[in-house]
Design a protein around this motif. Structure first.
Motif, PDB file in Angstrom:
ATOM      1  N   LYS A 298       0.754  -1.284  -0.033  1.00  0.00           N
ATOM      2  CA  LYS A 298      -0.114   0.273   0.088  1.00  0.00           C
ATOM      3  C   LYS A 298       0.977   1.247  -0.057  1.00  0.00           C
ATOM      4  N   PRO A 299       0.417   2.296  -0.419  1.00  0.00           N
ATOM      5  CA  PRO A 299       1.192   3.539  -0.610  1.00  0.00           C
ATOM      6  C   PRO A 299       1.695   3.844   0.756  1.00  0.00           C
ATOM      7  N   SER A 300       0.703   3.848   1.718  1.00  0.00           N
ATOM      8  CA  SER A 300       1.160   4.441   3.248  1.00  0.00           C
ATOM      9  C   SER A 300       2.257   3.418   3.669  1.00  0.00           C
ATOM     10  N   LYS A 301       2.331   2.165   3.312  1.00  0.00           N
ATOM     11  CA  LYS A 301       3.525   1.468   3.683  1.00  0.00           C
ATOM     12  C   LYS A 301       4.642   1.715   3.107  1.00  0.00           C
ATOM     13  N   VAL A 302       4.558   2.169   1.726  1.00  0.00           N
ATOM     14  CA  VAL A 302       5.765   2.651   1.048  1.00  0.00           C
ATOM     15  C   VAL A 302       6.409   3.901   1.543  1.00  0.00           C
ATOM     16  N   ALA A 303       5.323   4.695   1.894  1.00  0.00           N
ATOM     17  CA  ALA A 303       5.600   6.121   2.537  1.00  0.00           C
ATOM     18  C   ALA A 303       6.506   6.034   4.021  1.00  0.00           C
ATOM     19  N   PHE A 304       5.893   5.008   4.739  1.00  0.00           N
ATOM     20  CA  PHE A 304       6.316   4.512   6.051  1.00  0.00           C
ATOM     21  C   PHE A 304       8.069   4.317   5.760  1.00  0.00           C
ATOM     22  N   LEU A 305       8.040   3.475   4.795  1.00  0.00           N
ATOM     23  CA  LEU A 305       9.443   2.647   4.625  1.00  0.00           C
ATOM     24  C   LEU A 305      10.532   4.015   3.937  1.00  0.00           C
ATOM     25  N   ALA A 306       9.962   4.749   3.226  1.00  0.00           N
ATOM     26  CA  ALA A 306      10.613   5.835   2.626  1.00  0.00           C
ATOM     27  C   ALA A 306      10.970   6.809   3.474  1.00  0.00           C
ATOM     28  N   TRP A 307      10.241   6.971   4.479  1.00  0.00           N
ATOM     29  CA  TRP A 307      10.745   7.928   5.441  1.00  0.00           C
ATOM     30  C   TRP A 307      11.729   7.584   6.387  1.00  0.00           C
ATOM     31  N   HIS A 308      11.602   6.273   6.888  1.00  0.00           N
ATOM     32  CA  HIS A 308      12.930   5.841   7.336  1.00  0.00           C
ATOM     33  C   HIS A 308      14.027   5.465   6.300  1.00  0.00           C
ATOM     34  N   ALA A 309      14.094   5.470   5.278  1.00  0.00           N
ATOM     35  CA  ALA A 309      15.157   5.569   4.580  1.00  0.00           C
ATOM     36  C   ALA A 309      15.657   6.905   4.326  1.00  0.00           C
ATOM     37  N   TRP A 310      14.884   8.009   4.287  1.00  0.00           N
ATOM     38  CA  TRP A 310      15.233   9.271   3.472  1.00  0.00           C
ATOM     39  C   TRP A 310      15.165  10.232   4.464  1.00  0.00           C
ATOM     40  N   HIS A 311      14.553  10.234   5.644  1.00  0.00           N
ATOM     41  CA  HIS A 311      14.454  11.291   6.565  1.00  0.00           C
ATOM     42  C   HIS A 311      15.439  11.980   7.023  1.00  0.00           C
ATOM     43  N   ASP A 312      15.590  13.110   7.565  1.00  0.00           N
ATOM     44  CA  ASP A 312      16.894  13.742   8.131  1.00  0.00           C
ATOM     45  C   ASP A 312      17.599  12.755   9.080  1.00  0.00           C
ATOM     46  N   LYS A 313      19.093  12.558   8.975  1.00  0.00           N
ATOM     47  CA  LYS A 313      19.585  11.779   9.559  1.00  0.00           C
ATOM     48  C   LYS A 313      20.959  12.599  10.349  1.00  0.00           C
ATOM     49  N   ASP A 314      21.146  12.137  11.530  1.00  0.00           N
ATOM     50  CA  ASP A 314      22.390  12.824  12.245  1.00  0.00           C
ATOM     51  C   ASP A 314      23.916  12.405  11.423  1.00  0.00           C
ATOM     52  N   ALA A 315      24.859  12.803  11.389  1.00  0.00           N
ATOM     53  CA  ALA A 315      25.835  12.634  10.707  1.00  0.00           C
ATOM     54  C   ALA A 315      26.635  11.052  10.898  1.00  0.00           C
ATOM     55  N   GLY A 316      26.160  10.726  12.022  1.00  0.00           N
ATOM     56  CA  GLY A 316      26.553   9.359  12.788  1.00  0.00           C
ATOM     57  C   GLY A 316      25.782   8.257  12.037  1.00  0.00           C
ATOM     58  N   GLU A 317      24.614   8.527  11.312  1.00  0.00           N
ATOM     59  CA  GLU A 317      23.652   7.672  11.041  1.00  0.00           C
ATOM     60  C   GLU A 317      24.074   7.229   9.670  1.00  0.00           C
ATOM     61  N   TRP A 318      24.679   7.997   8.948  1.00  0.00           N
ATOM     62  CA  TRP A 318      25.025   7.645   7.509  1.00  0.00           C
ATOM     63  C   TRP A 318      26.107   6.391   7.407  1.00  0.00           C
ATOM     64  N   PRO A 319      25.571   5.500   6.397  1.00  0.00           N
ATOM     65  CA  PRO A 319      26.522   4.313   6.099  1.00  0.00           C
ATOM     66  C   PRO A 319      27.713   5.021   5.500  1.00  0.00           C
ATOM     67  N   ASP A 320      28.896   4.586   5.821  1.00  0.00           N
ATOM     68  CA  ASP A 320      30.180   4.847   5.585  1.00  0.00           C
ATOM     69  C   ASP A 320      30.388   4.629   4.085  1.00  0.00           C
ATOM     70  N   ASN A 321      29.777   3.757   3.471  1.00  0.00           N
ATOM     71  CA  ASN A 321      29.841   3.482   2.078  1.00  0.00           C
ATOM     72  C   ASN A 321      28.856   4.641   1.169  1.00  0.00           C
ATOM     73  N   LEU A 322      28.047   5.420   1.745  1.00  0.00           N
ATOM     74  CA  LEU A 322      27.193   6.112   1.049  1.00  0.00           C
ATOM     75  C   LEU A 322      27.716   7.292   0.394  1.00  0.00           C
ATOM     76  N   PRO A 323      28.031   7.543  -0.790  1.00  0.00           N
ATOM     77  CA  PRO A 323      28.637   8.638  -1.298  1.00  0.00           C
ATOM     78  C   PRO A 323      27.882   9.973  -1.288  1.00  0.00           C
ATOM     79  N   PRO A 324      28.562  11.277  -1.070  1.00  0.00           N
ATOM     80  CA  PRO A 324      27.665  12.444  -0.686  1.00  0.00           C
ATOM     81  C   PRO A 324      26.440  12.573  -1.503  1.00  0.00           C
ATOM     82  N   GLU A 325      26.632  12.444  -2.920  1.00  0.00           N
ATOM     83  CA  GLU A 325      25.604  12.712  -3.769  1.00  0.00           C
ATOM     84  C   GLU A 325      24.381  11.841  -3.701  1.00  0.00           C
ATOM     85  N   ARG A 326      24.656  10.830  -2.547  1.00  0.00           N
ATOM     86  CA  ARG A 326      23.546  10.091  -2.181  1.00  0.00           C
ATOM     87  C   ARG A 326      23.073  10.244  -0.988  1.00  0.00           C
TER      88      ARG A 326
END
Length: 695
Positions: A597-625
């Motif tokens: 359902k779209p609401s479930k996709v939005a829930f997952l997207a929020w957890h993937a894409w919402h604001d993160k502190d510097a320490g939450e970024w995976p080390d292998n995620l390049p700046p452009e992502r």
């Protein structure tokens, strides 16, 4: 849960249980051999931690209330009585605890002794399951102390004053959590060719629980993980596993306290091995994804039908869970780029495979057709770049000269100097036959024939103005293919196909063969990065490829100074119109692969894409992502996706040209996706409007 009548679900949007997930815990207590009272207290302590963490299932090790390594002490009546007292202590404590607890202890039944898993919930014993297969080889002597499940006569037993279902055929079903059915098995059961959990899964169990002791030897932990991944993958289930840990006797064996949670073949959580004290791991299991996978996997249900007589004998034990409220966070990784592995080694392997699937597909098509030339339009953008790279490698593999690739850049009214230069630099670097056709004269003639205002000098840049250019490019390519005996190579990617971001019948929708048909835009970008990183071309070519990666994605159909770009750059931006491809690829993956359902996709997207502190970024995620999106933005672009995908663009997908399936999905009507071209999007849009808050 699952019933929206008379209520709005927006207030609990961030609660994971609302979205078909459950939190599970695997616990490895520190035990004392032959001291059930201590072990009961250690069990209850971890059970409380699981409760506080929001879990509704908590798994403990095999014979954890007595310790596993008692050997012949299991035949001592005092120990068996103390084990029952320990179970009573756990049952009493469970009255104030949320999770269903599965604990291990020896139980005398029918004059035999059984190594049992016992399910405890809300002050009651729900069920007891004896171990089916007893190891009696190498270091194991379990048949000396215990009987296997087949030796039992009784199907229910008296336990702590209540009649309790007894057997390895029990399914524990939560009546208020759709899709949550559990099954208990013990240690060696998993090591057999057909574990009891296989039949349980075929009968509907989605979460398989293994109470294990499993001593450790060199290399055994990796083998355990392989077994669990294979079992969970084949059974389309989650699998929880807990091995004995600190405190077990080390007379002749050692113990590593290994605990894991798998969802299919994906490892969600793993404990530290050889801990000095108790451990608890937790992860969130997506029941909806498991159900979606089972729904589509016809062979799973055919296999169940082949064993229907056995499955009909399995018994249901029903119970109701108290579900925690509020935002509990999410204890599982949600990849921003679901088509692309996060780990560098896996990503490189994927790019290698994707690239070679594309090359293999094109090589076969050329060989089968007897055609030795390729005709391709090169815009200087991402998609045509990837298609041209594949074409060059295909010619190399077939032993044909790259000059057999007839590549054309076809500038129109809005082609930028940057993209035109990139196209020429790439064509020269690859050694293809390069040419340029200015399509503006033929476009002007067509606009004149149509009586379009532009032909009279008016600045009218409508859809007709744009599509005349797209159509002229395609018309030239197909006629060139006729004239030169070539095959027109398509360039449109999976993301454009999902969103309908193409003109019907033109090059990004129609061709003789399209190597990019099932490759999303985000993967196209990674494939080009991989080509650069692996040094397949010289430094100058890599510089051109990087320039293409760095260029704004644009159809370049409207003159730059006539666009309505908000940033003042005057660029006709694709992503400003249809949304960031990184978000839309995320939406496409979850909606087309699992039907969420779209609401479930939005829930997952929020957890993937919402604001993160510097320490939450995976080390292998390049700046452009490292972009970030709030919930309102996610909802907006998801609305765009649902309207475009379900209403606007299916008729274009219905007549897609051939092209190889590369990765996790294809929208070809001959592949993963068949749908009517005249469906309505209202159920998706309404669910999104109703169940996702605006902020």
């Amino acid at each position: 849960m699952g019933d929206h009548k008379g209520r709005t679900s927006q207030p609990d949007f961030h609660n994971l249980y609302r979205h078909g997930l459950i939190r599970a815990a695997v616990c490895v207590p520190e035990v004392r051999v032959a001291e059930p009272g201590f072990n009961a207290r250690a069990t209850v302590d971890l059970a409380r931690q699981a409760h506080d963490a929001g879990a509704v299932v908590a798994l403990f090790p095999e014979l954890g209330l007595t310790a596993y390594s008692n050997d012949d002490l299991f035949h001592q009546q005092a120990l068996l009585a103390a084990a029952l007292d320990a179970l009573a202590e756990v049952v009493e404590a469970s009255r104030t605890l949320r999770p269903l607890l599965t604990v291990g202890l020896p139980l005398p039944v029918d004059g035999r002794l059984f190594n049992c898993a016992v399910a405890v919930h809300a002050g009651r014993v729900l069920a007891a399951a004896p171990k089916t297969y007893l190891p009696n080889y190498r270091e194991f002597y379990e048949k000396r102390q215990f009987a296997g499940a087949d030796a039992a006569v009784s199907t229910d037993i008296e336990l702590l004053g209540e009649r309790v279902p007894f057997g390895n055929d029990l399914l524990l079903t939560a009546t208020n959590v759709p899709g949550l059915t559990l099954h208990m098995e013990l240690c060696e059961d998993l090591w057999t060719p057909i574990p009891p959990s296989t039949y349980a899964a075929l009968a509907g169990a989605t979460v398989l629980l293994n109470l294990s002791a499993s001593n450790i030897t060199i290399g055994k932990a990796a083998y355990r993980n392989d077994l669990i991944a294979a079992q969970a993958g084949k059974c389309i289930s989650a699998y929880l596993y807990s091995a004995a840990g600190p405190g077990e006797s080390t007379n002749d064996l050692a113990w590593d306290g290994h605990a894991v949670i798998f969802e299919q073949d994906r490892l969600l959580a793993e404990s530290e091995r050889f801990p000095s004290g108790a451990q608890l791991i937790r992860a969130d299991i997506d029941l909806e994804v498991l159900q979606a996978e089972r729904l589509r996997t016809t062979s799973f249900h055919d296999n169940a039908a082949a064993h229907r007589e056995r499955l009909r004998g399995l018994r249901q034990v029903r119970f109701e869970l108290e579900l925690p409220a509020g935002d509990l966070g999410l204890k599982r990784e949600v990849r921003r780029f679901p088509y692309i592995p996060a780990a560098a080694a896996e990503r490189d392997a994927l790019c290698y495979e994707a690239y070679n699937i594309q090359v293999h597909g094109l090589a076969k098509r050329l060989a089968a057709s007897g055609i030795q030339r390729i005709v391709i339009g090169v815009s200087g953008g991402l998609d045509s770049t990837q298609a041209l790279l594949v074409a060059a490698q295909t010619m190399d593999r077939l032993g044909l000269p790259r000059a057999n690739i007839l590549a054309y850049t076809m500038p129109g009214f809005a082609t930028s100097t940057e993209t035109r230069d990139n196209a020429w630099a790439l064509m020269r670097a690859l050694g293809v036959t390069a040419d340029e056709i200015d399509i503006r004269p033929s476009c002007e003639q067509m606009l004149k024939d149509l009586g379009h205002p532009y032909a009279d000098g008016e600045s009218v840049y409508d859809i007709t103005f744009e599509n005349v250019q797209a159509g002229e490019r395609t018309s030239h390519l197909f006629r060139l293919a006729n004239q030169r005996g070539g095959l027109v190579l398509g360039t449109g990617d999976l993301s454009e196909i999902a969103l309908g971001w193409s003109t019907y019948g033109v090059g990004d929708q129609m061709s003789h063969y399209n190597v990019n048909a099932s490759v999303p835009k985000t993967l196209i970008q990674d494939l080009i990065r991989w080509v650069i990183a692996t040094g397949q071309f010289d430094a100058a070519t890599n510089q051109t490829l990087q320039a293409i990666l760095d260029t704004e994605i644009s159809p370049e159909l409207v003159p730059a100074d006539e666009t309505d770009a908000d940033d003042g750059a005057g660029i006709q931006s694709t992503e400003a119109k249809i949304g960031p491809y990184e978000l839309q690829d995320f939406n496409a993956f979850w909606i087309t692969r699992y039907g969420l359902k779209p609401s479930k996709v939005a829930f997952l997207a929020w957890h993937a894409w919402h604001d993160k502190d510097a320490g939450e970024w995976p080390d292998n995620l390049p700046p452009e992502r490292r972009n970030q999106y709030d919930l309102a933005t996610i909802k907006h672009w998801l609305r765009v996706f649902c309207r475009r995908f379900f209403q606007i663009s299916q008729f274009k997908r219905t007549c897609m040209p051939n092209g190889p399936k590369v990765g996790a999905g294809s929208l070809s009507p001959r592949g993963d996706w068949r749908a009517p071209s005249d469906s309505e999007p209202d159920v998706w849009l309404e669910e999104l409007r109703r169940d996702v808050p605006d902020a």
